[in-house]
Design an enzyme around this catalytic site. Sequence first.
Site, PDB file in Angstrom:
ATOM      1  N   ASP A 261      60.190 112.221  29.215  1.00 54.20           N
ATOM      2  CA  ASP A 261      60.721 113.298  28.398  1.00 54.20           C
ATOM      3  C   ASP A 261      59.773 114.484  28.530  1.00 54.20           C
ATOM      4  O   ASP A 261      58.555 114.325  28.512  1.00 54.20           O
ATOM      5  CB  ASP A 261      60.808 112.814  26.942  1.00 54.20           C
ATOM      6  N   SER A 262      60.316 115.684  28.628  1.00 51.78           N
ATOM      7  CA  SER A 262      59.507 116.865  28.936  1.00 51.78           C
ATOM      8  C   SER A 262      58.571 117.298  27.820  1.00 51.78           C
ATOM      9  O   SER A 262      57.691 118.123  28.029  1.00 51.78           O
ATOM     10  CB  SER A 262      60.418 118.046  29.267  1.00 51.78           C
TER      11      SER A 262
ATOM     12  N   GLY B  54      59.764 118.741  25.053  1.00 51.76           N
ATOM     13  CA  GLY B  54      60.438 119.789  24.303  1.00 51.76           C
ATOM     14  C   GLY B  54      60.851 119.364  22.912  1.00 51.76           C
ATOM     15  O   GLY B  54      60.648 120.103  21.935  1.00 51.76           O
TER      16      GLY B  54
ATOM     17  N   ASP C 214      62.949 122.107  27.799  1.00 49.30           N
ATOM     18  CA  ASP C 214      64.028 122.790  27.098  1.00 49.30           C
ATOM     19  C   ASP C 214      63.699 122.921  25.620  1.00 49.30           C
ATOM     20  O   ASP C 214      62.735 122.330  25.130  1.00 49.30           O
ATOM     21  CB  ASP C 214      65.352 122.027  27.272  1.00 49.30           C
TER      22      ASP C 214
ATOM     23  N   GLN D   3      72.664 121.876  26.835  1.00 48.64           N
ATOM     24  CA  GLN D   3      72.522 122.189  25.412  1.00 48.64           C
ATOM     25  C   GLN D   3      73.746 122.964  24.938  1.00 48.64           C
ATOM     26  O   GLN D   3      74.683 123.171  25.692  1.00 48.64           O
ATOM     27  CB  GLN D   3      71.226 122.967  25.166  1.00 48.64           C
TER      28      GLN D   3
ATOM     29  N   GLY E 245      70.385 117.484  22.583  1.00 49.95           N
ATOM     30  CA  GLY E 245      70.792 118.144  21.360  1.00 49.95           C
ATOM     31  C   GLY E 245      71.830 117.391  20.553  1.00 49.95           C
ATOM     32  O   GLY E 245      72.481 117.971  19.679  1.00 49.95           O
TER      33      GLY E 245
ATOM     34  N   ASP F 227      68.480 106.150  26.037  1.00 52.11           N
ATOM     35  CA  ASP F 227      67.192 105.749  25.482  1.00 52.11           C
ATOM     36  C   ASP F 227      67.236 105.979  23.992  1.00 52.11           C
ATOM     37  O   ASP F 227      67.992 106.825  23.505  1.00 52.11           O
ATOM     38  CB  ASP F 227      66.042 106.572  26.083  1.00 52.11           C
TER      39      ASP F 227
ATOM     40  N   CYS G  87      71.554  84.489  22.249  1.00 51.16           N
ATOM     41  CA  CYS G  87      70.415  85.182  22.862  1.00 51.16           C
ATOM     42  C   CYS G  87      69.343  84.184  23.278  1.00 51.16           C
ATOM     43  O   CYS G  87      69.059  83.224  22.551  1.00 51.16           O
ATOM     44  CB  CYS G  87      69.836  86.191  21.867  1.00 51.16           C
TER      45      CYS G  87
ATOM     46  N   CYS H 174      66.115  85.123  24.061  1.00 47.75           N
ATOM     47  CA  CYS H 174      64.767  85.668  23.897  1.00 47.75           C
ATOM     48  C   CYS H 174      63.913  84.693  23.083  1.00 47.75           C
ATOM     49  O   CYS H 174      64.448  83.804  22.411  1.00 47.75           O
ATOM     50  CB  CYS H 174      64.815  87.034  23.212  1.00 47.75           C
TER      51      CYS H 174
ATOM     52  N   CYS I  36      64.792  84.031  19.378  1.00 53.48           N
ATOM     53  CA  CYS I  36      65.999  83.221  19.143  1.00 53.48           C
ATOM     54  C   CYS I  36      65.854  81.801  19.681  1.00 53.48           C
ATOM     55  O   CYS I  36      66.365  80.848  19.093  1.00 53.48           O
ATOM     56  CB  CYS I  36      67.203  83.901  19.790  1.00 53.48           C
TER      57      CYS I  36
ATOM     58  N   HIS J 280      63.491  90.803  20.633  1.00 59.72           N
ATOM     59  CA  HIS J 280      64.908  90.470  20.524  1.00 59.72           C
ATOM     60  C   HIS J 280      65.790  91.707  20.626  1.00 59.72           C
ATOM     61  O   HIS J 280      66.808  91.703  21.344  1.00 59.72           O
ATOM     62  CB  HIS J 280      65.214  89.750  19.205  1.00 59.72           C
TER      63      HIS J 280
END
Length: 369
Positions: A91-92, A94, A145, A188, A215, A265, A303, A305, A308, A334
């Site tokens: 991520d920049s 911003g 940005d 944006q 945004g 993300d 699951c 993991c 679990c 998890h």
Amino acid sequence: MTLHWTAAAIDGAARAGTLHTAHGEVPTPVFMPVGTAGTIKAMTADAVRSTGARMILGNTYHLMLRPTAERIARLGGLHKFADWHGPILTDSGGFQVMSLAGLRKLDADGVTFQSHIDGSKHRLTPERSIEIQHLLGADVTMCFDECTPFPATEEQAAESMRLSMRWAARSRDAFVARPGHGLFGIVQGSTFAELRAESVAALTAIGFEGYAIGGLAVGEGQEAMFATLDVTTPLLPADRPRYLMGVGTPADIIGAVRRGIDMFDCVIPTRSGRTARAYTSAGQLNLRNARHADDGAPLDASCACPACRNHSRAYLHHLFKCEEMLGPMLLTWHNIAYYQQVTGTLRAAILDGRFEAVATRLEAALDPA
């Protein structure tokens, strides 16, 4: 060859494909765990890999402050520094800078801000943001940005978006092309359809290896977010990856994949794991609730993991009641695994031409009657 995306199947607007990077291939749709300061909180890199995650995030703002991008570069880059051998998107900075409110001053050239750590003064411009991301060794670099706050008037959103478009051109000029690496432009324009269209036109005229929609998920609500995607995503180049920044809940992701988004993300799965909230195939659970104290069932029977597979809900409840650090570790593990399961299931459904049926089933399980 620069970073690129290839399509494997399309079902409605939903897409399955592969992102090709310097550090490997990433099947899409993909959820990328957030490693803001070079670590997925409460997780080792091996644990993150075990969830099926193929790509993670780092953050320009946090890493430039400590330990500094120059130090990370001297030590071999962020991949080596963080023991992450797959692709990294940075991520920049911003969004973080814009969230500092009284600690920053914005001008046409960039942003001057005070560190939230020690109050020291720093400067970020498009060129400096791109330089830092280059030093980190990011596979995917993001344009610098201004993340438009919500709510904003159409005039405010237009001014902010056009500044970001000028910065996007400068980011493109500053980016150093090399095999397997790429630069993403960021659309944006808040929730205003005409501004979003103007932003897409400006970015595609510049030309990027991928396109992000920024945004959103900043307070506008899911209905407005989806409406904005409905008018924005179809305008983006069909042969480039599409990334919805900072999103979101499982329901957000399903709805966005339905609208043609490839990459996601969000801090929700990790933050929720640290606060005893679990996302499961049967909906959300709060492991602090007393009803789990005698529950010998696994957190999620579907699951595999460690949380679990090896432990009961009662044990997880006990860990949080005793404030043992293993509780957040297991629940974070998890949640990341669950998010990988969701995007993997959606990808398989697109490849099989069954997206809508599978998506509807997943959505119903998220909010059981």
